[in-house]
Design an enzyme around this catalytic site. Structure first.
Site, PDB file in Angstrom:
ATOM      1  N   CYS A  43       0.685  -0.789  -0.004  1.00  0.00           N
ATOM      2  CA  CYS A  43      -0.124  -0.169  -0.084  1.00  0.00           C
ATOM      3  C   CYS A  43       0.547   0.901  -0.658  1.00  0.00           C
ATOM      4  O   CYS A  43       1.608   1.423   0.481  1.00  0.00           O
ATOM      5  CB  CYS A  43      -1.147   0.574   1.287  1.00  0.00           C
ATOM      6  SG  CYS A  43      -1.661   1.273   1.603  1.00  0.00           S
ATOM      7  N   CYS A  73      -6.191   8.059 -12.708  1.00  0.00           N
ATOM      8  CA  CYS A  73      -6.972   7.983 -13.217  1.00  0.00           C
ATOM      9  C   CYS A  73      -6.586   8.117 -15.168  1.00  0.00           C
ATOM     10  O   CYS A  73      -7.514   6.878 -15.675  1.00  0.00           O
ATOM     11  CB  CYS A  73      -8.466   8.842 -13.440  1.00  0.00           C
ATOM     12  SG  CYS A  73      -8.820   9.504 -11.657  1.00  0.00           S
ATOM     13  N   CYS A  82       0.667   3.678   3.278  1.00  0.00           N
ATOM     14  CA  CYS A  82       1.072   3.134   4.371  1.00  0.00           C
ATOM     15  C   CYS A  82       2.160   2.670   3.963  1.00  0.00           C
ATOM     16  O   CYS A  82       2.997   2.903   5.237  1.00  0.00           O
ATOM     17  CB  CYS A  82       0.868   1.349   4.584  1.00  0.00           C
ATOM     18  SG  CYS A  82      -1.131   0.987   3.806  1.00  0.00           S
TER      19      CYS A  82
END
Length: 631
Positions: free
Chosen positions: A193, A545, A196
């Site tokens: 992650c 995106c 993270c």
């Protein structure tokens, strides 16, 4: 023609050939020299007032064989960087005289982006010490003395980084640790992650500092991808998830995610959930100058059962409210209450003739902490309060919410005008206890008023209703009074108002493999109960995106022939999402809306955003009759 004339053309041709060859050789030599110079430039490190200048091209080569290097990542326009430049040059001079000399370098992080990204630079100036290639963050004082001392310490042959202060928890030691801790912060993370990884160094720095706190406040972490039982037990659905545990009881962590924010937040959390007050003057100040609900419990002594119960309830709600308690008989007399009672009051500016000044809960033997929490939450808001950006999320999340916007100002000079219009709202609010009413300063909600189409209404006072489904209703601009407000609320209650929806124009041709959804077509496409819908909410400027777009187009082509599965996308920056079940807090956010359960969409958050990962997500959640293998 003599012999000389006969050979002259041949002689000239030969000389021309030699000249051409010479030019070619010269050009080759020149190119070789240029290439050599360029190679030298790649490795060359320039110096400016004793500070070495590193770039993307020369960085790795320079630091490769260095024992210790001090680095400053700066931005040319940064005021702090400019101010520190002279001090940094002094540091370079001092460390150059060290034995052995320690190089001091700087990197323009706005130009040398490869190095800046490698070291995750997000602010200026940022200082790092490289010890045999290992990175040591420096976040101490920005003085020559402090920085030089730290660099010399790290440069010692026997120096080693301090052991990790963050505890590592697994199912074998989790219960023993958290149940024996008065307070502990636990991070549930995933190794892959990005968020993270960004949190990790800040979390560790906070852990090191909080270990020095008296008593120590431990920080711990759990790899939720391997400790799946723990992740499931504590409802971990995204990464990182942070929770505070008090003697084994879990509470959500809603604080900052950088070193100093974590330290301050946890230090505050480690204190008692309720503060003792001893003087009547303190209560008077709360009522006279306060801006939020006043919560006070009265006890005879700390040994009272009710006292412990109150502390437990306060612990659960301390994120949202400030709690106080007292043993003072003077305060008891002032409030006209008795020991063993919880009193909830509003500051004087929010009191009205339509509501009691005190809301009292008497502690009984049967009282539990849930009763206390319910009482606090029920009476936390006045009949008409002041909605602000600072209290919006904690106080005014309940819907429907009726908001009256004008120049709200409770300072001495403007309080009379503010209260005059608030009293008009109170006259209506008392008739609709099922709704929340609030006034709001129009300058604090310019964006919201723009979305409501009320920015240029021409009226000093504007009104809107925000409902539980995320819909917005704006009152037609007209002269404000309690009668027009009442009519507006009654019309809403009877379902006679049409919601406002920010929307791009409806596409004229929407026959592509990926359906374009706008605010006005969300209900028609996404909430259509004849189809399962996968929808991606994106932002045009979002790099993630853009990277996913070709994959998403391929996904649309893959499922285009399946009538019962729709692949869709929506620009969430240009359109309202008229359903609060589809919350978007980052881009892209992807939901799967099953045709039989549109009000409970499934958020895509754990898989890979490639064709296989998205396809797998669809196949796992698609309505049974629409699964590919059954078609």
């Amino acid at each position: 023609m003599d012999l000389k004339e006969a050979f002259l053309p041949l002689l000239l041709l030969g000389l021309a050939h030699i000249a051409i060859m010479s030019c070619d050789e010269t050009e080759k030599e020149t190119n070789v020299k240029e290439e050599t110079t360029e190679e030298d430039d790649v490795g060359e490190v320039k110096e400016e007032n004793g500070v070495l200048i590193l770039t993307d091209k020369n960085f790795d080569k320079f630091v490769a064989d260095k024992e210790t290097v001090l680095l400053e990542f700066y931005a040319p326009w940064c005021g702090h960087c400019k101010q520190f430049a002279a001090e940094y040059e002094k540091i370079a001079k001092t460390l150059k005289e060290n034995y052995p000399p320690i190089p001091v370098a700087k990197i323009d992080a706005t130009a040398e982006t490869d190095v800046a990204v490698k070291y995750d630079i997000s602010g200026y100036p940022t200082f790092k010490i490289l010890k045999k290639g290992q990175t040591v963050d420096y976040d101490g004082s920005r003085t020559e003395e402090a920085i030089v001392a730290k660099v010399k310490e790290v440069s010692q042959p026997d120096w080693a980084p301090p052991p990790e202060a963050t505890l590592v928890l697994t199912k074998e030691n989790f219960d023993a640790v958290v149940e024996n801790s008065d307070i502990i912060l636990v991070e549930f993370y995933a190794p892959w992650c990005g968020h993270c990884k960004k949190l990790a160094p800040e979390y560790e720095k906070a852990a090191q500092e909080l270990n020095k706190h008296i008593p120590a406040i431990p920080l711990a972490k759990v790899d939720a991808t391997t400790e799946t039982e723990l992740a499931t037990k504590y409802y971990v659905s995204g990464y990182p998830t942070l929770k505070i545990f008090r003697k084994g009881k879990a509470f959500d962590y809603n604080g900052p995610r950088e070193k100093y924010g974590i330290i301050d937040y946890m230090t505050e959390q480690a204190g008692p959930p309720s503060k003792q007050i001893q003087a009547v003057k303190q209560v008077q100040e709360f009522l006279r100058d306060g801006d939020d609900v006043v919560i006070i419990s009265i006890f005879n002594r700390e040994e009272d059962r009710a006292y412990k119960l109150y502390q437990d309830a306060a612990n659960k709600l301390r994120e949202d409210y400030k709690f106080y308690h007292t043993f003072s008989s003077e305060i008891v007399n002032f409030l006209k209450v008795s020991p063993g009672q919880l009193v909830i009051m509003q500051p004087e500016k929010f009191q009205s003739k339509y509501e009691p000044k005190n809301n009292i809960l008497k502690f009984q033997d049967s009282t539990i902490d849930a009763d206390i929490m319910e009482h606090v939450q029920k009476f936390a808001l006045p009949l008409v309060g002041h909605r602000k950006s600072s209290n919006d999320a904690k106080r005014y999340s309940k819907r429907p919410l009726v908001v009256v916007y004008y120049s709200v100002d409770f300072s001495f000079d403007y309080r009379t005008a503010t209260q005059y219009w608030r009293n008009k709202v109170l006259e209506v609010a008392k008739e609709f206890p099922e709704y929340t009413f609030a006034i709001a300063n129009e300058d604090d909600y310019t964006s919201e008023l723009k979305d409501l189409g009320l920015s240029d209404s021409g009226e000093e006072i504007n009104v809107a209703i925000l409902d539980a489904s995320g819909n917005k209703y704006a009152k037609e601009p007209e002269e404000f009074d309690s009668h027009s407000l009442r009519d507006f609320v009654v019309a809403f209650k009877k379902g006679k108002l049409s919601p406002l929806i920010k929307s791009q124009p409806v596409p004229k041709n929407n026959k592509g493999s990926v359906k374009v959804v706008v605010g006005k077509t969300f209900e028609k496409i996404v909430m259509d109960q004849r189809s399962d819908v996968l929808i991606s909410f994106y932002a045009p400027w979002c790099g993630h995106c853009k990277a996913m777009e070709p994959v998403y187009n391929d996904l649309g082509k893959k499922y285009k022939s399946q009538d019962n599965i729709v692949i869709a996308k929506m620009d969430a920056t240009a359109n309202d999402i008229p359903n609060d079940k589809y919350k978007v807090e980052g881009f892209p956010t992807i939901y799967f809306a099953p045709k039989s359960n549109k009000q409970n969409p499934i958020k895509f958050q754990d898989g890979s955003r490639d064709l296989d990962g998205l396809s797998k997500f669809i196949e796992e959640h698609a309505t049974k009759s629409t699964r590919k293998e059954e078609l």
